[in-house]
Design an enzyme around this catalytic site. Structure first.
Site, mmCIF file in Angstrom:
data_model
loop_
_atom_site.group_PDB
_atom_site.id
_atom_site.type_symbol
_atom_site.label_atom_id
_atom_site.label_comp_id
_atom_site.label_asym_id
_atom_site.label_seq_id
_atom_site.Cartn_x
_atom_site.Cartn_y
_atom_site.Cartn_z
ATOM 1 N N CYS A 49 -35.318 24.230 1.892
ATOM 2 C CA CYS A 49 -36.062 25.364 2.663
ATOM 3 C C CYS A 49 -35.149 26.582 3.178
ATOM 4 O O CYS A 49 -33.725 26.319 2.434
ATOM 5 C CB CYS A 49 -36.337 24.889 4.154
ATOM 6 S SG CYS A 49 -35.024 24.078 4.729
ATOM 7 N N GLU B 193 -30.623 17.458 15.805
ATOM 8 C CA GLU B 193 -31.428 18.407 15.999
ATOM 9 C C GLU B 193 -32.267 17.958 17.471
ATOM 10 O O GLU B 193 -32.098 18.875 18.438
ATOM 11 C CB GLU B 193 -32.609 18.934 15.122
ATOM 12 C CG GLU B 193 -33.457 19.755 15.736
ATOM 13 C CD GLU B 193 -34.632 20.068 15.112
ATOM 14 O OE1 GLU B 193 -34.846 19.794 13.774
ATOM 15 O OE2 GLU B 193 -35.875 20.251 15.639
ATOM 16 N N THR C 209 -38.443 19.590 14.308
ATOM 17 C CA THR C 209 -39.137 20.387 13.453
ATOM 18 C C THR C 209 -39.390 19.688 12.117
ATOM 19 O O THR C 209 -40.185 20.317 11.404
ATOM 20 C CB THR C 209 -37.953 21.719 12.903
ATOM 21 O OG1 THR C 209 -36.975 21.089 12.361
ATOM 22 C CG2 THR C 209 -37.898 22.724 14.036
HETATM 23 S S1 SF4 Z 1 -36.313 23.934 10.652
HETATM 24 FE FE1 SF4 Z 1 -35.210 22.628 9.105
HETATM 25 S S2 SF4 Z 1 -36.627 21.939 7.690
HETATM 26 FE FE2 SF4 Z 1 -37.301 23.585 8.652
HETATM 27 S S3 SF4 Z 1 -36.804 25.432 7.619
HETATM 28 FE FE3 SF4 Z 1 -35.404 25.169 9.309
HETATM 29 S S4 SF4 Z 1 -33.558 24.045 8.292
HETATM 30 FE FE4 SF4 Z 1 -35.399 23.800 6.905
#
Ligand code: SF4
Length: 297
Positions: free
Chosen positions: A17, A130, A165
């Site tokens: 991503c 996270e 997330t």
């Molecule tokens: S929250 Fe995590 S998985 Fe989603 S775009 Fe950001 S880095 Fe990538």
């Protein structure tokens, strides 16, 4: 007779991503900086970790600021609490913050809920960087990882929920509904913080599972969203195989399959996915030649 006779189907959304990509770019830009130190694991990807090691990048624990670490430290894409960030501030250090903007949004959502009087609840993995970052400024918050944690949701007038997330949105919504049923008299507010790249990869994995009898999922063994993709593929009736790189593939696994899918988690490099694709292509053309070709499947 051909030993292998399968088509390869690549997921419509797969792999790295923008959040992970940008964190890697920012870190690579600092290669060569003396004492460059990552606070935690930059991304849950063994190939990137190997690259960091080769370039002399050090690792330290985000939650344990160390006076001897001077120079430049990197906050990972998973983010950090304000408390932890402040603890690393020092005249001897430069901080490179690679927190993904969508993780920032999750922090903002939780901050706003707390500011509006809601008791903070985070749906996610308790030991994930996270999640630790999200709850780090709220010692009286609760992490709900599974249904088993729901009885711990306190009896509060207002309960505010966000999610890690990279959780599966369908699972998150079920947990939110269970919390609503458990605390019927509370005002339960849910802010959807599951990121769009995770949702896209999940939807593509579901589609792939319907078309393929076997699906390769490429990603780190400790990558949460990769593990979620594996679970989705299983639940949607296909057979997932979790690998980290092309060299993990054993051709024996592919005998008797006709439609083979390929997807990857958000921390997997595009090059790694393409190497897996090319390896599968070689096997499908029955041209596989390395020491594994003599294996009797
Ligand atoms: S929250 Fe995590 S998985 Fe989603 S775009 Fe950001 S880095 Fe990538």
């Amino acid at each position: 007779m051909k030993k292998y006779d399968f088509k390869i189907h690549l997921a419509s959304h797969f792999g790295m991503c923008f959040g992970v990509r940008d964190a890697i770019i920012k870190t690579r830009d600092s290669f060569g900086v003396k004492g460059l130190t990552i606070l935690g694991q930059l991304v849950h990807n063994p190939i990137v970790s190997e690259e960091l090691n080769r370039n002399g990048v050090q690792k330290a624990d985000l939650q344990k600021p160390a006076n001897e670490i001077k120079g430049t430290v990197v906050i990972t894409a998973h983010g950090a609490s304000t408390k932890d960030k402040k603890a690393w501030e020092s005249n001897d250090r430069k901080i490179i913050d690679t927190t993904c903007p969508l993780v920032h949004k999750a922090h903002q959502a939780l901050n706003q809920l707390v500011a509006s009087g809601y008791f903070p609840v985070v749906i996610g993995k308790k030991d994930h960087a996270e999640v630790k970052g999200l709850i780090g400024d709220f010692p009286r918050s609760l992490v709900v990882q599974t249904d088993a944690d729901i009885p711990n949701v306190p009896d509060k007038k207002k309960i505010g929920i966000v999610s890690q997330t990279t959780q599966r949105i369908d699972k998150v919504e079920l947990i939110v509904e269970s919390i609503r049923s458990f605390r019927k008299d509370s005002d339960v507010k849910f802010v959807d913080t599951v990121c769009a790249p995770t949702k896209n990869r999940q939807t593509s994995a579901q589609e792939l599972s319907k078309r393929c009898d076997l699906v390769f999922v490429v990603g780190g063994t400790n990558s949460n969203n990769t593990i979620q993709l594996v679970n989705t593929i299983k639940e949607f009736g296909s057979h997932p195989i979790h690998i980290q790189r092309a060299s993990d593939i054993d051709p024996c696994w592919l005998e008797g399959y006709y439609n083979v899918g390929l997807t990857a988690g958000t921390s997997t490099l595009k090059e790694t996915v393409m190497e897996v694709y090319e390896t599968l292509e070689v096997i499908s053309q029955n041209k596989f030649s390395n020491k594994k070709e003599n294996i009797v499947c």
